[in-house]
Write a protein that holds these residues in place. Structure first.
Motif, PDB file in Angstrom:
ATOM      1  N   VAL A  22       8.957 -40.676  99.645  1.00 49.55           N
ATOM      2  CA  VAL A  22       8.978 -39.519  98.566  1.00 49.55           C
ATOM      3  C   VAL A  22      10.406 -39.436  97.973  1.00 49.55           C
ATOM      4  O   VAL A  22      10.653 -39.454  96.761  1.00 49.55           O
ATOM      5  CB  VAL A  22       8.848 -38.144  99.268  1.00 49.55           C
ATOM      6  N   VAL A  23      11.392 -39.778  98.701  1.00 50.19           N
ATOM      7  CA  VAL A  23      12.991 -39.937  98.083  1.00 50.19           C
ATOM      8  C   VAL A  23      12.926 -41.179  97.066  1.00 50.19           C
ATOM      9  O   VAL A  23      13.512 -40.970  96.039  1.00 50.19           O
ATOM     10  CB  VAL A  23      13.810 -40.033  99.310  1.00 50.19           C
ATOM     11  N   GLY A  26       9.317 -40.402  94.257  1.00 47.99           N
ATOM     12  CA  GLY A  26       9.400 -39.041  93.693  1.00 47.99           C
ATOM     13  C   GLY A  26      10.199 -38.924  92.257  1.00 47.99           C
ATOM     14  O   GLY A  26       9.624 -38.414  91.288  1.00 47.99           O
ATOM     15  N   PRO A  27      11.297 -39.367  92.201  1.00 50.04           N
ATOM     16  CA  PRO A  27      12.006 -39.287  90.957  1.00 50.04           C
ATOM     17  C   PRO A  27      11.236 -40.362  89.884  1.00 50.04           C
ATOM     18  O   PRO A  27      11.075 -39.748  88.552  1.00 50.04           O
ATOM     19  CB  PRO A  27      13.534 -39.971  91.320  1.00 50.04           C
ATOM     20  N   LEU A  29       8.062 -40.789  89.831  1.00 51.12           N
ATOM     21  CA  LEU A  29       7.109 -40.063  89.329  1.00 51.12           C
ATOM     22  C   LEU A  29       7.195 -38.922  88.267  1.00 51.12           C
ATOM     23  O   LEU A  29       6.484 -38.757  87.168  1.00 51.12           O
ATOM     24  CB  LEU A  29       6.445 -39.536  90.567  1.00 51.12           C
ATOM     25  N   VAL A  30       8.340 -38.155  88.514  1.00 55.36           N
ATOM     26  CA  VAL A  30       8.923 -37.211  87.559  1.00 55.36           C
ATOM     27  C   VAL A  30       9.131 -37.783  86.223  1.00 55.36           C
ATOM     28  O   VAL A  30       8.678 -37.353  85.080  1.00 55.36           O
ATOM     29  CB  VAL A  30       9.732 -36.672  88.108  1.00 55.36           C
ATOM     30  N   ARG A  54      11.359 -45.819  84.432  1.00 57.43           N
ATOM     31  CA  ARG A  54      10.947 -45.474  85.880  1.00 57.43           C
ATOM     32  C   ARG A  54      11.647 -46.627  86.798  1.00 57.43           C
ATOM     33  O   ARG A  54      12.178 -46.435  87.965  1.00 57.43           O
ATOM     34  CB  ARG A  54       9.294 -45.934  86.028  1.00 57.43           C
ATOM     35  N   THR A  58      14.114 -45.666  89.864  1.00 57.67           N
ATOM     36  CA  THR A  58      13.768 -46.169  91.101  1.00 57.67           C
ATOM     37  C   THR A  58      15.094 -46.829  91.651  1.00 57.67           C
ATOM     38  O   THR A  58      15.276 -46.613  92.845  1.00 57.67           O
ATOM     39  CB  THR A  58      12.553 -46.904  91.157  1.00 57.67           C
TER      40      THR A  58
END
Length: 89
Positions: A22-23, A26-27, A29-30, A54, A58
């Motif tokens: 998630v860490v 997550g970014p 994905l946003v 992206r 990442t």
């Protein structure tokens, strides 16, 4: 080692993997969602417009959270190795 101890250890390791993913993801994905909304609003269908930001986000997430991720993994393995005698027996 009891079944409860085994399930607890697996649960802790699985939870750590979920948090690490998630860490990192997550970014991205946003950012991907924001770029998709921008592309839908402007009707631009360029693949690199979506991929490059992206990728950068990442990489920045890995660079920023990398030391924390490594420390969490080291703590988990240190716990495993220090408690081998208690876990086995």
């Amino acid at each position: 080692m009891t079944v409860e101890m085994t399930l607890d250890l697996y649960g802790n390791a699985f939870w750590l993997v979920i948090i690490i993913v998630v860490v990192i993801v997550g970014p991205a994905l946003v950012v991907g969602l924001a770029i998709s909304v921008f592309q839908a609003a402007t009707q631009i269908n360029e693949q690199t417009l979506s991929f490059l930001p992206r990728l950068v986000v990442t990489l920045l997430a890995v660079m920023y959270a990398g030391p924390w991720i490594v420390m969490q993994i080291m703590d988990l393995f240190q716990f495993f190795f220090l408690n081998i005698p208690r876990l086995i027996g």
